[in-house]
Design a protein around this motif. Structure first.
Motif, PDB file in Angstrom:
ATOM      1  N   LYS A 176      -6.990  -1.068   5.725  1.00  0.00           N
ATOM      2  CA  LYS A 176      -7.908  -0.114   5.105  1.00  0.00           C
ATOM      3  C   LYS A 176      -7.719   1.283   5.689  1.00  0.00           C
ATOM      4  O   LYS A 176      -7.780   2.285   4.963  1.00  0.00           O
ATOM      5  CB  LYS A 176      -9.352  -0.596   5.280  1.00  0.00           C
ATOM      6  CG  LYS A 176      -9.697  -1.780   4.371  1.00  0.00           C
ATOM      7  CD  LYS A 176     -11.144  -2.222   4.518  1.00  0.00           C
ATOM      8  CE  LYS A 176     -11.459  -3.325   3.508  1.00  0.00           C
ATOM      9  NZ  LYS A 176     -12.848  -3.815   3.612  1.00  0.00           N
ATOM     10  N   ARG A 177      -7.450   1.349   6.994  1.00  0.00           N
ATOM     11  CA  ARG A 177      -7.155   2.656   7.597  1.00  0.00           C
ATOM     12  C   ARG A 177      -5.874   3.237   7.017  1.00  0.00           C
ATOM     13  O   ARG A 177      -5.795   4.435   6.717  1.00  0.00           O
ATOM     14  CB  ARG A 177      -7.022   2.514   9.119  1.00  0.00           C
ATOM     15  CG  ARG A 177      -8.350   2.374   9.858  1.00  0.00           C
ATOM     16  CD  ARG A 177      -8.191   2.629  11.345  1.00  0.00           C
ATOM     17  NE  ARG A 177      -7.269   1.693  11.976  1.00  0.00           N
ATOM     18  CZ  ARG A 177      -7.634   0.530  12.480  1.00  0.00           C
ATOM     19  NH1 ARG A 177      -8.912   0.149  12.442  1.00  0.00           N
ATOM     20  NH2 ARG A 177      -6.737  -0.258  13.045  1.00  0.00           N
ATOM     21  N   SER A 184       1.073   4.024  -3.012  1.00  0.00           N
ATOM     22  CA  SER A 184       0.804   5.446  -2.779  1.00  0.00           C
ATOM     23  C   SER A 184       1.919   6.335  -3.303  1.00  0.00           C
ATOM     24  O   SER A 184       1.714   7.532  -3.532  1.00  0.00           O
ATOM     25  CB  SER A 184       0.608   5.710  -1.279  1.00  0.00           C
ATOM     26  OG  SER A 184       1.834   5.625  -0.565  1.00  0.00           O
ATOM     27  N   PHE A 216      -7.286   4.844  -0.734  1.00  0.00           N
ATOM     28  CA  PHE A 216      -8.366   3.899  -0.445  1.00  0.00           C
ATOM     29  C   PHE A 216      -9.320   3.741  -1.630  1.00  0.00           C
ATOM     30  O   PHE A 216      -9.736   2.632  -1.960  1.00  0.00           O
ATOM     31  CB  PHE A 216      -9.159   4.351   0.783  1.00  0.00           C
ATOM     32  CG  PHE A 216     -10.279   3.418   1.156  1.00  0.00           C
ATOM     33  CD1 PHE A 216     -10.033   2.282   1.915  1.00  0.00           C
ATOM     34  CD2 PHE A 216     -11.584   3.659   0.729  1.00  0.00           C
ATOM     35  CE1 PHE A 216     -11.070   1.397   2.246  1.00  0.00           C
ATOM     36  CE2 PHE A 216     -12.620   2.791   1.055  1.00  0.00           C
ATOM     37  CZ  PHE A 216     -12.354   1.663   1.820  1.00  0.00           C
ATOM     38  N   ASP A 217      -9.658   4.832  -2.288  1.00  0.00           N
ATOM     39  CA  ASP A 217     -10.619   4.793  -3.402  1.00  0.00           C
ATOM     40  C   ASP A 217     -10.042   4.122  -4.644  1.00  0.00           C
ATOM     41  O   ASP A 217     -10.789   3.821  -5.586  1.00  0.00           O
ATOM     42  CB  ASP A 217     -11.086   6.207  -3.749  1.00  0.00           C
ATOM     43  CG  ASP A 217     -11.964   6.815  -2.670  1.00  0.00           C
ATOM     44  OD1 ASP A 217     -12.529   6.043  -1.868  1.00  0.00           O
ATOM     45  OD2 ASP A 217     -12.066   8.049  -2.612  1.00  0.00           O
ATOM     46  N   TRP A 253     -10.844  -4.354  -2.884  1.00  0.00           N
ATOM     47  CA  TRP A 253     -10.645  -5.384  -1.862  1.00  0.00           C
ATOM     48  C   TRP A 253     -11.554  -6.575  -2.172  1.00  0.00           C
ATOM     49  O   TRP A 253     -12.771  -6.431  -2.241  1.00  0.00           O
ATOM     50  CB  TRP A 253     -10.978  -4.830  -0.481  1.00  0.00           C
ATOM     51  CG  TRP A 253     -10.226  -3.586  -0.099  1.00  0.00           C
ATOM     52  CD1 TRP A 253     -10.543  -2.308  -0.437  1.00  0.00           C
ATOM     53  CD2 TRP A 253      -9.030  -3.500   0.691  1.00  0.00           C
ATOM     54  NE1 TRP A 253      -9.630  -1.428   0.087  1.00  0.00           N
ATOM     55  CE2 TRP A 253      -8.688  -2.130   0.793  1.00  0.00           C
ATOM     56  CE3 TRP A 253      -8.228  -4.446   1.333  1.00  0.00           C
ATOM     57  CZ2 TRP A 253      -7.576  -1.684   1.504  1.00  0.00           C
ATOM     58  CZ3 TRP A 253      -7.118  -4.020   2.035  1.00  0.00           C
ATOM     59  CH2 TRP A 253      -6.801  -2.648   2.118  1.00  0.00           C
ATOM     60  N   ILE A 298       0.840  -1.203   0.000  1.00  0.00           N
ATOM     61  CA  ILE A 298       0.000   0.000   0.000  1.00  0.00           C
ATOM     62  C   ILE A 298       0.873   1.250   0.000  1.00  0.00           C
ATOM     63  O   ILE A 298       0.601   2.224  -0.724  1.00  0.00           O
ATOM     64  CB  ILE A 298      -0.955  -0.011   1.207  1.00  0.00           C
ATOM     65  CG1 ILE A 298      -2.001  -1.123   1.035  1.00  0.00           C
ATOM     66  CG2 ILE A 298      -1.648   1.347   1.381  1.00  0.00           C
ATOM     67  CD1 ILE A 298      -2.873  -1.355   2.256  1.00  0.00           C
ATOM     68  N   SER A 334      -4.582   2.658   4.055  1.00  0.00           N
ATOM     69  CA  SER A 334      -4.820   3.105   2.674  1.00  0.00           C
ATOM     70  C   SER A 334      -5.554   4.434   2.651  1.00  0.00           C
ATOM     71  O   SER A 334      -5.325   5.269   1.770  1.00  0.00           O
ATOM     72  CB  SER A 334      -5.597   2.041   1.894  1.00  0.00           C
ATOM     73  OG  SER A 334      -6.913   1.904   2.380  1.00  0.00           O
ATOM     74  N   ASN A 335      -6.415   4.651   3.629  1.00  0.00           N
ATOM     75  CA  ASN A 335      -7.126   5.931   3.738  1.00  0.00           C
ATOM     76  C   ASN A 335      -6.149   7.042   4.114  1.00  0.00           C
ATOM     77  O   ASN A 335      -6.194   8.146   3.558  1.00  0.00           O
ATOM     78  CB  ASN A 335      -8.243   5.816   4.770  1.00  0.00           C
ATOM     79  CG  ASN A 335      -9.231   6.964   4.685  1.00  0.00           C
ATOM     80  OD1 ASN A 335      -9.659   7.344   3.593  1.00  0.00           O
ATOM     81  ND2 ASN A 335      -9.571   7.545   5.823  1.00  0.00           N
TER      82      ASN A 335
END
Length: 200
Positions: free
Chosen positions: A79-80, A54, A88-89, A93, A50, A82-83
């Motif tokens: 997930k946190r 990014s 995240f968007d 998944w 991740i 990635s946010n």
């Protein structure tokens, strides 16, 4: 004395005719997909994937997506992350599928960021699906990948992100399905048989 026998890979074990096409509705032909198949557990270090994702410069691929197939105890934590990283968007998944190779055939690059691995059968599945591979350099991963991809020093997310771009721009360089012959199922059985015969 130690004998090394490569894992046996049987391509026709995977029956792609059983795939439910609704499973593949995630994928848009106009997008570019990098993906991984891994349990969401500490060993697999999906956090590094991740982080690397990014860092990919958006000017190269505005439509780049990351696919993560797997579930595990770190799902919410990842997930946190990635946010926090702002991606995240752009991540798909998928908790589970029995049709891994059918999904892979929709991707453009397979990535593996594990901290340690056994053999890593998923790498042969990726090669069978026609994918170049990018992985962290751990265990026997480099030997398994051979000419079908690249490895990066473990934990070097910046270089990993740069290699994502490089490989996506030169995918055909890594498409060498002949490499799978080294892991032929019948060859595997023969090697086992020869060892047993020597011991007897």
């Amino acid at each position: 004395k130690i004998s090394i026998i490569e894992y046996g890979f049987k391509k026709n074990f995977y029956n792609l005719n059983l795939i439910n096409n609704e499973e593949l509705n995630y994928f848009n032909p106009n997008d570019i997909y990098i993906g991984t198949v891994a349990r969401l557990v500490p060993q697999k270090r999906i956090d590094l994937l991740i982080d690397s994702f990014s860092k990919v410069d958006a000017k190269y691929f505005e439509n780049l997506k990351l696919v993560i197939v797997g579930k595990g105890i770190l799902e919410n934590q990842l997930k946190r992350l990635s946010n926090e990283k702002g991606v995240f968007d752009n991540i798909i998944w998928i908790n589970y599928t029995e049709n891994v190779i059918a999904h892979m055939k929709k991707w453009d690059l397979f990535c593996l960021t594990s901290e340690y691995e056994g053999f890593g059968l998923v790498l042969l599945e990726a090669i069978s699906a026609g994918l170049p591979i990018l992985a962290m350099d751990k265990s026997s991963i480099k030997k398994i990948i051979g000419p079908c991809g690249e490895v990066v020093k473990f934990g070097d997310c910046l270089t990993f992100s740069e290699k994502i771009v490089e490989i996506l721009k030169n995918k055909n360089k890594y498409l060498n399905k002949n490499h799978l012959k080294n892991f032929d199922f019948k060859r595997n059985i023969l090697k086992h048989s020869l060892i047993y015969k020597k011991k007897n």
